[in-house]
Design a protein around this motif. Structure first.
Motif, PDB file in Angstrom:
ATOM      1  N   PHE A  48      23.189 -13.908 -22.070  1.00  0.00           N
ATOM      2  CA  PHE A  48      23.946 -15.205 -22.409  1.00  0.00           C
ATOM      3  C   PHE A  48      23.708 -15.579 -23.775  1.00  0.00           C
ATOM      4  N   HIS A  49      24.510 -16.415 -24.094  1.00  0.00           N
ATOM      5  CA  HIS A  49      24.318 -16.713 -25.741  1.00  0.00           C
ATOM      6  C   HIS A  49      23.037 -17.412 -26.177  1.00  0.00           C
ATOM      7  N   ILE A  50      22.517 -17.369 -27.097  1.00  0.00           N
ATOM      8  CA  ILE A  50      21.259 -17.983 -27.635  1.00  0.00           C
ATOM      9  C   ILE A  50      21.271 -19.290 -27.487  1.00  0.00           C
ATOM     10  N   ASP A  51      22.432 -19.778 -27.803  1.00  0.00           N
ATOM     11  CA  ASP A  51      22.434 -21.610 -27.720  1.00  0.00           C
ATOM     12  C   ASP A  51      22.267 -22.177 -26.525  1.00  0.00           C
ATOM     13  N   LEU A  87      19.869 -20.845 -24.403  1.00  0.00           N
ATOM     14  CA  LEU A  87      18.574 -20.501 -24.101  1.00  0.00           C
ATOM     15  C   LEU A  87      17.562 -21.633 -23.795  1.00  0.00           C
ATOM     16  N   GLU A  88      17.444 -22.683 -24.616  1.00  0.00           N
ATOM     17  CA  GLU A  88      16.790 -23.798 -24.595  1.00  0.00           C
ATOM     18  C   GLU A  88      17.109 -24.664 -23.357  1.00  0.00           C
ATOM     19  N   THR A 129      15.921 -22.550 -20.174  1.00  0.00           N
ATOM     20  CA  THR A 129      14.739 -22.440 -20.129  1.00  0.00           C
ATOM     21  C   THR A 129      14.143 -23.833 -19.226  1.00  0.00           C
ATOM     22  N   GLN A 130      14.446 -24.990 -19.880  1.00  0.00           N
ATOM     23  CA  GLN A 130      14.217 -26.198 -19.372  1.00  0.00           C
ATOM     24  C   GLN A 130      14.571 -26.387 -18.271  1.00  0.00           C
ATOM     25  N   MET A 152       7.899 -14.731 -19.419  1.00  0.00           N
ATOM     26  CA  MET A 152       9.093 -15.185 -19.385  1.00  0.00           C
ATOM     27  C   MET A 152       9.778 -13.747 -19.609  1.00  0.00           C
ATOM     28  N   GLU A 153      11.033 -13.963 -18.920  1.00  0.00           N
ATOM     29  CA  GLU A 153      11.589 -12.480 -18.471  1.00  0.00           C
ATOM     30  C   GLU A 153      12.940 -12.912 -18.443  1.00  0.00           C
ATOM     31  N   MET A 154      13.852 -12.039 -18.852  1.00  0.00           N
ATOM     32  CA  MET A 154      15.261 -12.050 -18.528  1.00  0.00           C
ATOM     33  C   MET A 154      15.966 -10.887 -18.543  1.00  0.00           C
ATOM     34  N   ILE A 189       3.782 -21.697 -20.831  1.00  0.00           N
ATOM     35  CA  ILE A 189       4.685 -20.753 -20.346  1.00  0.00           C
ATOM     36  C   ILE A 189       3.817 -19.461 -20.362  1.00  0.00           C
ATOM     37  N   LEU A 249      12.008 -24.500 -16.107  1.00  0.00           N
ATOM     38  CA  LEU A 249      10.467 -25.381 -16.058  1.00  0.00           C
ATOM     39  C   LEU A 249      10.678 -26.568 -15.066  1.00  0.00           C
ATOM     40  N   LEU A 275      17.064 -15.657 -15.952  1.00  0.00           N
ATOM     41  CA  LEU A 275      15.819 -15.868 -16.748  1.00  0.00           C
ATOM     42  C   LEU A 275      14.769 -16.311 -15.667  1.00  0.00           C
TER      43      LEU A 275
END
Lengths: 247, 435
Positions: free
Chosen positions: A203-206, A208-209, A212-213, A197-199, A194, A216, A183
């Motif tokens: 991986f599983h959506i759960d 993602l947060e 990404t954090q 953003m590109e990936m 942001i 960042l 990511l």
């Protein structure tokens, strides 16, 4: 081979949240208005900025209320393990060029230079993962060196997910090829916006947060390093900055 | 690439509509346009229509030497063609950014997410592998092209079969379909690209945007998800966004939509398989072109649509406002202001004496033929004109969009209206005379 060992060490001996060593230098060339060299681990990038100057080529491209930003991403033929046939023009580098332009456009105060053009050239000398990030970071430094007004720094960082649970920051080429998802985030670290953003891979959506954090957080860490380098450079070049001298 | 030009009024109109929770085509924010997949006679060909966005996909394969870095893996190549056919602002021949963007998103979606088992496409390691090529031709560009392309590519890949091969030691034999059944690709998971358009700093999230909405929005976000809620690609375009939360919200919404889309693709594939198994004639792509309808090639002139509920409310508003005046008006026009004119043998027309308002067309001057040859004939015939109107049908025209040229005309049947007639704004009342 696992992306992260039981002891919490990655393939190259880093911890999950640890960046690779960043070394950078501003003003490496005389010819461009601004230039920078940046090393992130084994990834080495050169950036050169020309402008703002009159529109090159057809005048019809000129914008009445903002500046035309022209980016070029190119990878030296010797930069990868297998020799590249051509440095630019393929789909991947066209995409990189588009994403770079997006990142740079997010910070340049474009309204200050109507009917003008700014060129940003990037050359990857050695590719070892996170090429795009190194390019964005080098471009920021080169833009600062050229004295182009920016809203703030734009900094990019990658993140991945090891064994489906541990997020990793700043992915190397080896980790990319070992099958970790990738990511990429280009952010404005002070305001937390942001820009890009590109990936790739999955991986599983759960997750993602948290991934990404972490990316960042990586951006904020890189920002500190870049900011220090800029301040040192200004001291070296002899411009008088009282508030810096007092520090 | 020439830019799509949108006027400021149009931009403001769309933005305002979105901020009120409305879309021009009457959809809700998370509604998908009508999706349709039609499969061709050959394996791996399909036409996907999403609203008026149209994409043709064709999968083909040939034998090639593998990459030295991956000697035992087949190749997957995706090519998106965005020619001048799709929209006026694309020039054919040149590589444009939009094409590269769509291409890369799809490559990430299908190749880098490893949705197809490439090792199964290996024939002889380091020498011969199958090279699967997906060609996508965009026929009409009307927003969410990425989404439409990804559905087309997925359907085509799932539909595709490659010929069986046997290795003889020295060489390989590629069997034709008559000798041995062709083999479908092994697909690990079904990814779809779902695109969103964000307005007002992400306050309003629109799914499946049209070209106009895409152009007007602040941020465009494409999320590739498979039916197992796994993220396979992400692409952010436009101005920068404030929080990560927005992306997380979009992607969980995308996961739900993706599941529905994948189910639809599976259903259509199953249907096609059933048709093929039952030895019926496979309709092929001809069926989606050659429609025996007068309106096969018709296009809607107006893309603005109101939902039924909104329409009903509007009617109520109009009728209550003008109810008192209506009785008077109806009386006026029912009697002496109408006259019957004979227009030929056994036919007559009821013509209003009232002035016809501008914009609705004057009375038909061609048909009224007073004192012509026909009138003398009609006197001789047994047909006698009676000044009696046995059935009258009111055709009411509702003007909803002001006096623009593209006005929405709604024809209401009398029973819908419960005998309530409409305002003085609607002067056109036609009565069909019956002898």
């Amino acid at each position: 081979m696992d992306l992260i060992s039981d002891q919490g060490l990655r393939v190259d001996g880093r911890r999950a949240g640890e960046l690779r060593r960043i070394r950078c230098k501003l003003g490496v060339y005389d010819q461009p208005d601004g230039s920078a060299y940046l090393e992130q681990g084994h990834t080495k990038v050169l950036a050169a900025v020309y402008g703002p100057h009159q529109i090159r080529g057809s005048r019809t491209k000129a914008l009445q209320d903002s500046v035309v930003i022209n980016c070029q991403y190119s990878m030296a033929t010797f930069s990868t393990g297998e020799r590249k046939k051509r440095p630019r023009g393929d789909r991947r580098s066209t995409e990189m060029t588009m994403l770079l332009k997006q990142a740079v456009s997010a910070v340049i105060k474009a309204e200050l230079y109507p009917r003008s053009q700014i060129d940003v050239f990037l050359e990857v000398l050695q590719a070892d993962g996170g090429n795009y990030c190194a390019c964005v970071n080098a471009a920021t430094l080169a833009l600062i060196d050229a004295g182009i007004p920016l809203r703030e720094y734009v900094v990019a960082c990658t993140a991945s997910l090891a064994n489906g649970k541990v997020p990793l920051v700043d992915i190397s080429h080896l980790e990319e090829t070992m099958g970790g998802p990738n990511l990429t985030v280009a952010a404005l670290p002070l305001s937390g916006q942001i820009a890009v953003m590109e990936m790739s891979q999955r991986f599983h959506i759960d997750h993602l947060e948290e991934v990404t954090q972490l990316a960042l957080q990586g951006c904020r860490d890189i920002y500190k390093i870049l900011d220090k380098a800029v301040k040192e450079h200004l001291l070296e070049t002899g411009d008088f900055f009282p508030q810096l001298e007092s520090n | 690439m020439k830019e799509l030009i949108v006027s400021t009024c149009e931009k403001n109109f769309i933005r305002q509509a979105v901020s009120q929770g409305k879309r021009l085509d009457g959809r809700k924010f998370d509604d998908l346009r009508k999706l349709d997949i039609k499969y061709g006679l050959e394996w791996g060909s399909c036409v996907t229509t999403l609203g008026s966005t149209k994409v043709v996909a064709q999968v083909s394969c040939d034998v090639q030497v593998p990459k030295t870095s991956r000697p035992n893996e087949g190749l997957l190549f995706i090519n998106v063609e965005l020619s001048g056919m799709a929209s006026v602002h694309f020039e054919s021949g040149k590589i444009n950014d939009a094409e590269v963007k769509i291409n890369r998103i799809l490559e990430k979606c299908f190749r880098e997410s490893k949705c197809i088992d490439l090792e199964a496409l290996c024939i002889v390691a380091e020498e011969k592998v199958w090279n699967v090529r997906v060609d996508l031709n965009i026929l009409n560009y009307e927003g969410n092209v990425v989404g439409c392309c990804s559905i087309a590519a997925l359907a085509a890949l799932a539909h595709f079969r490659h010929p069986d091969v046997t290795s003889t030691g020295e060489g390989i034999i590629i069997h034709s379909e008559a000798e041995r059944d062709a083999i479908p690709l092994t697909i690990h998971h079904y990814p779809v690209a779902v695109s969103f358009a964000l307005f007002d700093q992400g306050k309003h999230i629109i799914h499946d945007p049209t070209a106009l909405e895409e152009h007007v929005s602040d941020v465009q976000l494409v999320v590739c998800v498979n039916s197992y809620r796994e993220l396979c690609g992400l692409y952010l375009e436009g101005s920068s966004i404030k929080t990560v939360d927005l992306v997380v919200r979009c992607s969980s919404q995308a996961a739900k939509i993706a599941k529905r889309l994948v189910d639809y693709v599976r259903d259509t594939l199953q249907e096609d398989q059933n048709v093929r198994n039952s030895n019926m004639q496979v309709p092929g792509l001809v069926s989606c072109v050659n429609e025996d309808s007068l309106f096969a090639l018709s296009q809607e002139r107006l893309i603005i649509k109101l939902t039924d509920r909104e329409l009903q409310e509007k009617i109520k508003e109009l009728t209550t406002e003008t109810e008192e005046k209506l009785d008077v008006e109806m009386k006026d026009c029912s009697n002496e202001d109408m006259k019957i004119v004979s227009t030929g043998p056994s036919s007559a027309e009821l013509v209003s004496n009232l002035d016809v308002k501008v914009g609705l067309g004057d009375k038909n001057a061609w048909m009224v033929d007073e004192g012509g040859d026909y009138s003398s004939e009609s006197e001789n015939s047994e047909v006698e004109l009676v000044q009696e109107v046995s059935r009258h049908e009111k055709v009411i025209q509702l003007e909803l969009s002001g006096d623009s040229e593209e006005e929405e005309v709604t024809v209401l049947k009398p029973e819908n209206l419960e005998q309530r007639d409409l305002s003085q704004k609607l002067p056109k009342k036609k009565k069909s005379g019956k002898k």
